[in-house]
Write an enzyme that holds these catalytic residues in place. Structure first.
Site, PDB file in Angstrom:
ATOM      1  N   THR A 181       0.812  -1.216   0.000  1.00  0.00           N
ATOM      2  CA  THR A 181       0.000   0.000   0.000  1.00  0.00           C
ATOM      3  C   THR A 181       0.844   1.265   0.000  1.00  0.00           C
ATOM      4  O   THR A 181       1.979   1.275   0.487  1.00  0.00           O
ATOM      5  CB  THR A 181      -0.925   0.034   1.236  1.00  0.00           C
ATOM      6  OG1 THR A 181      -0.132  -0.007   2.438  1.00  0.00           O
ATOM      7  CG2 THR A 181      -1.905  -1.127   1.217  1.00  0.00           C
ATOM      8  N   GLU A 196      -4.650   3.729   3.492  1.00  0.00           N
ATOM      9  CA  GLU A 196      -3.740   2.752   2.903  1.00  0.00           C
ATOM     10  C   GLU A 196      -4.315   2.331   1.557  1.00  0.00           C
ATOM     11  O   GLU A 196      -5.398   1.744   1.498  1.00  0.00           O
ATOM     12  CB  GLU A 196      -3.594   1.550   3.819  1.00  0.00           C
ATOM     13  CG  GLU A 196      -3.044   1.914   5.204  1.00  0.00           C
ATOM     14  CD  GLU A 196      -3.056   0.735   6.155  1.00  0.00           C
ATOM     15  OE1 GLU A 196      -1.982   0.138   6.375  1.00  0.00           O
ATOM     16  OE2 GLU A 196      -4.141   0.413   6.667  1.00  0.00           O
ATOM     17  N   ASN A 235       0.726   4.727   1.754  1.00  0.00           N
ATOM     18  CA  ASN A 235       0.093   5.214   2.983  1.00  0.00           C
ATOM     19  C   ASN A 235       0.105   6.741   3.039  1.00  0.00           C
ATOM     20  O   ASN A 235       1.153   7.369   2.849  1.00  0.00           O
ATOM     21  CB  ASN A 235       0.823   4.654   4.206  1.00  0.00           C
ATOM     22  CG  ASN A 235       0.853   3.136   4.208  1.00  0.00           C
ATOM     23  OD1 ASN A 235      -0.105   2.494   3.784  1.00  0.00           O
ATOM     24  ND2 ASN A 235       1.949   2.559   4.677  1.00  0.00           N
TER      25      ASN A 235
END
Length: 337
Positions: A230, A277, A232
């Site tokens: 991900t 995320e 973030n």
């Protein structure tokens, strides 16, 4: 001054029509290219359909007079200035606001600093000093509920009178609703929709997909071990409902990627501070320290606590598939490309 179509600084920015767009930030002198402009004035949090009526009006007036059409807004938001310790869920931060305005067929954006001097400016000085002398405007457009000047002493009626004294055109736009019998479009209504996870309603009131901009930060890299790396992004004071969302992401190079995102505290692992995320489908590049724009297309489910990583991964597989379905079916206009 700066152009708003620098993709390295403004993901998704730039006028689709190619019309030049000039940003005059807080302490900069208004450039000659924006001299004599007609300006729509306001905070424009969300730049929603109600604000769109002001945009249309300022373009009409500017075209009729053969002068630039601009937006005039203030940073920080006055509410943040007067109550700095109270959380404020802003629908569009400064970067997002520049992206939206750059795509609305305007000539420019003027940003003035809202500080003690501005807060103490009388209504008369606001018009004769700021609008007429400092910014060199030839006219203004405001909403029906616009207030200005020290202690909010300036009303739409007061502005119309002061503009007449200063030989400035003044046009006041009534409230806008998107359906018969519905309440006027407002930033408050959009915030409430986002608090409930009602992305469809929020985007309907905005007239485009709600999006946020932020710098990608390092995390604990747990997503990689789960098969879902991900990007973030921290969202200060964001009151978006915690859960899973179908998203599209504007990258620094101008590309746009589909994805699925989680916003919340990660209850299966740490119940930490809220964090966005984003898993970008089919992407493997390095985005750390870069600014991305994330637009929200649909709410998939609320945040849940799972028994362990395997249960979470199984649900994430379902979430990703549902996100793809939502993205394919969504036809709401995009501001990031």
């Amino acid at each position: 001054m700066a152009p708003a179509d620098d993709p390295s600084a403004r993901p998704g920015a730039g006028s689709p029509s190619g019309r030049p767009f000039t940003i005059c930030r807080e302490d900069e002198t208004v450039p000659a290219i924006l001299a004599g402009a007609i300006a729509a004035i306001g905070n424009f949090d969300g730049v929603h359909r109600g604000h769109g009526a002001l945009v249309e009006a300022v373009r009409e007036e500017a075209d009729r007079r053969g002068v630039p059409a601009v937006m005039l807004t203030f940073e920080p938001h006055p509410r943040a200035y007067f109550a700095p310790d109270l959380p404020m869920f802003r629908l569009t931060g400064p970067v997002a606001k520049e992206i939206v305005f750059a795509r609305l067929g305007l000539d420019g954006l003027i940003v003035r600093r809202f500080d003690a001097t501005m807060a103490g400016t009388t209504a008369a000085d606001f018009v004769h000093g700021l609008l007429k002398r400092d910014l060199g405007l030839s006219g203004v457009v405001i909403g029906h509920d616009f207030h200005f000047g020290r202690g909010r002493e300036g009303t739409p009626g007061v502005l119309a009178r002061l503009c007449a004294e200063a030989s400035l055109d003044c046009r006041i736009i009534p409230a806008v609703s998107i359906g018969e019998g519905e309440a006027p479009v407002s930033s408050s209504a959009i915030r409430e929709a986002l608090r409930l996870g009602d992305i469809a309603l929020a985007n309907r009131l905005l007239g485009y997909r709600w999006f946020v901009c932020g710098e990608v930060r390092h995390g604990d890299k747990r997503g990689r071990t789960l098969g879902y790396p991900t990007a973030n992004v921290a969202l200060p004071d964001c009151a978006l409902a915690h859960g899973i969302y179908a998203v599209r992401v504007g990258l620094p190079d101008g590309a746009v990627r589909d994805g699925v995102a989680s916003y919340g505290r990660r209850p299966t692992f740490d119940d930490g501070a809220p964090l966005l995320e984003v898993n970008l489908f089919g992407f493997s590049g390095d985005l750390y320290g870069r600014t991305i724009a994330v637009e929200f297309l649909g709410y998939i489910r609320g945040e849940e606590r799972f028994s362990g990583a395997e249960a979470l991964i199984a649900r994430m597989d379902i979430d990703a598939a549902e996100a793809r379905t939502v993205i394919v079916a969504d036809h709401v206009p995009s501001m990031i490309g």
